[in-house]
Write an enzyme that holds these catalytic residues in place. Structure first.
Site, PDB file in Angstrom:
ATOM      1  CG  ASP A  20      -1.745  -1.254   1.362  1.00  0.00           C
ATOM      2  OD1 ASP A  20      -2.092  -1.851   0.338  1.00  0.00           O
ATOM      3  OD2 ASP A  20      -2.016  -1.663   2.507  1.00  0.00           O
ATOM      4  CD  GLU A 177      -9.314  -2.183  -1.651  1.00  0.00           C
ATOM      5  OE1 GLU A 177      -9.923  -2.278  -0.566  1.00  0.00           O
ATOM      6  OE2 GLU A 177      -8.619  -3.112  -2.119  1.00  0.00           O
TER       7      GLU A 177
END
Length: 502
Positions: A20, A177
């Site tokens: 991420d 997302e």
């Protein structure tokens, strides 16, 4: 970045469990943050001047007052999710979410120095993960998050001033997302991930005249995905973009390197990769494929020496504090770890917790190479059991340890736990070792060798199947961590070495 680096960046640029990624540039330097889940301290912070070679300079969440992971005991892939790192008004801003049995709690922290210390958290009352933070020309602060939803907040108090309201959520694939909102020219762009963080992972983008849209999706969406290809890097997604001083654009993203036979197993977790971005005359980006060129330099190293097989590090525990790349499980070891009790040694004071428990007395570093060797010299005379562990979570780990007058090898695979081999311990302190080897003839992703150093050389006590310490078997979002542990008593470690081979 130079053109030579642009044609062949080393990938992954931050190997091992560093998912991420979020990146920003300040002057000629780049700064990057990644997720940390149930490990403490939380959110490692890296610095680079070329987007390829990264050095860990700290962790954003390094105090109990900032990060409480006690409610994550149910699953090792709870904890700190998906930070966004930005620089605004002379300060660094990091917004993220902790997930636990008590829900999802988002907050931001700030600092003038990304090496820390960072501020105490300022809560933001949103109902999902992956928050992004951005400011428009009027100074309005926008938080966009998974769903995809958006709200305007007070960037002093965290109070929501407007929204949240739904905004562009991709092409219709599952789990929209990881939004990142940025401006290029007179257009705002909304970059998201969709398709899930497994093999269907992808990156899509939309543009509009303001942070709120209205949004027009790119006709070529998804602009990046390796799904249904034979590329060695898979699960590509959760991306962020940055512009270099020369006007070139780059994307950092997560990906995995699966190995072995079907379904392909990845053991190191989701790693940070880099690829190029070019902008067409139509104002849409084209993203280059994520090429595989493994780096030889483990991120976050301190004392290191070149070796024929790649890069190695050795920590002699001579500093006043541990390097920020060392991590523990769910909590700092305030009373169970000392560098002063026996100078030049790392001392662990074991509790009743074992490696099967949610909060073991364990300190480790991320495995960053498929083939690696870890060694440590241990004096465990005052401990019921102490040694080295290679860990996915409390249900999936292997150990080589000293237990009284024995050296033992143990495996924990789901509900099954067993001592698989043992041998008499040589007199005095002993060097324990964990090796990970390449794929076996059976098609397993790798083999893990547990053993110790003796007068005749390295003695392998057990060779175990590596697939049981992979995401495809153990599940979750993390990767392997290798380190030292103690159970019931005091153990001292003179040094720890890690050699990355391939």
């Amino acid at each position: 970045m130079t053109s030579e680096r642009a044609t062949g960046p080393e990938n992954p640029v931050i190997p091992g469990f560093h998912p991420d990624p979020s990146v920003c540039r300040v002057g000629s330097a780049y700064f990057l943050a990644t997720s940390s889940f149930t490990y403490f301290p939380g959110v490692p912070i890296f610095r680079s001047t070329d987007l390829v070679s990264w050095t860990q300079i700290g962790n954003a969440l390094d105090r109990r007052s900032q990060l409480d992971l006690s409610a994550t005991r149910g699953w090792s892939s709870l904890g700190v999710y998906a930070p966004t790192l930005r620089h605004h008004a002379g300060r660094f801003w990091l917004i993220t979410t902790t997930t636990s049995s008590s829900g999802k709690h988002s907050f931001f922290v700030t600092t003038e120095d990304p090496a820390g210390p960072w501020s105490e958290p300022v809560p933001v009352d949103i109902d999902d993960i992956d928050p992004d933070i951005a400011w428009d020309d009027a100074g309005n602060c926008w938080v966009t998050y998974a769903g995809i939803k958006q709200c305007r907040i007070d960037d002093t108090t965290g109070k929501i001033l407007e929204g949240p309201h739904p905004t562009w959520s991709g092409t219709g694939l599952q789990f929209p997302e990881a939004p990142h909102l940025f401006r290029r020219g007179d257009q705002w762009y909304l970059l998201i991930a969709e398709g899930g963080t497994e093999r269907g992972h992808s990156v899509s983008i939309a543009r509009g005249p303001s942070p709120q849209g209205p949004w027009e999706g790119c006709p070529a969406n998804p602009i990046l995905s390796h799904r249904s290809t034979d590329r060695p890097v898979q699960n590509t997604g959760h991306a962020d973009m940055v512009e270099a001083p020369d006007g070139s654009w780059w994307m950092v993203l997560l990906g995995v390197r699966p190995r072995g036979l079907t379904p392909g197993f990845h053991m190191l977790g989701r790693e940070t990769f880099l690829t190029s971005v070019t902008w067409g005359d139509d104002g849409w980006p084209t993203v280059g494929p994520v090429e595989l060129n493994p780096a030889s330099t483990p991120a976050g190293t301190t004392t290191s020496t070149e070796t024929a097989g790649g890069r190695s590090l050795r920590d002699d525990f001579d500093a006043a504090a541990l390097h920020p790349s060392w991590i523990t499980v769910r909590r700092p070891l305030d009373n169970e770890l000392s560098l002063a009790r026996r100078p030049g040694w790392l001392t662990l004071i074991g509790t009743s917790a074992t490696m099967d428990d949610p909060e073991p007395v364990f300190v480790g570093r991320r495995q960053q190479h498929h083939r690696c060797r870890a060694r440590s010299l241990i004096d465990a005379d005052g401990c019921a059991e102490a040694g080295l562990s290679i860990r996915m979570d409390e249900y999936s780990h292997y150990e080589v340890a000293v237990q009284e007058d024995q050296i033992l090898a143990r495996a924990r695979i789901g509900p099954l736990a067993s001592v698989v081999a043992q041998a008499p311990k040589p007199d005095g302190p002993v060097i324990l070792g964990i090796d990970t080897e390449t794929e076996s003839a059976l098609g397993n992703p790798d083999e893990i060798v547990l053993g110790y150093e003796a007068a005749e050389g390295f003695v392998a006590l057990a060779t175990l199947d590596g697939r049981y310490l992979s995401t495809e078997v153990a599940s979750g979002f993390t990767g392997r961590v290798i380190g030292m542990y103690a159970h019931e008593g005091t153990a001292a470690f003179d040094w720890f070495s890690y050699e990355g081979l391939t």
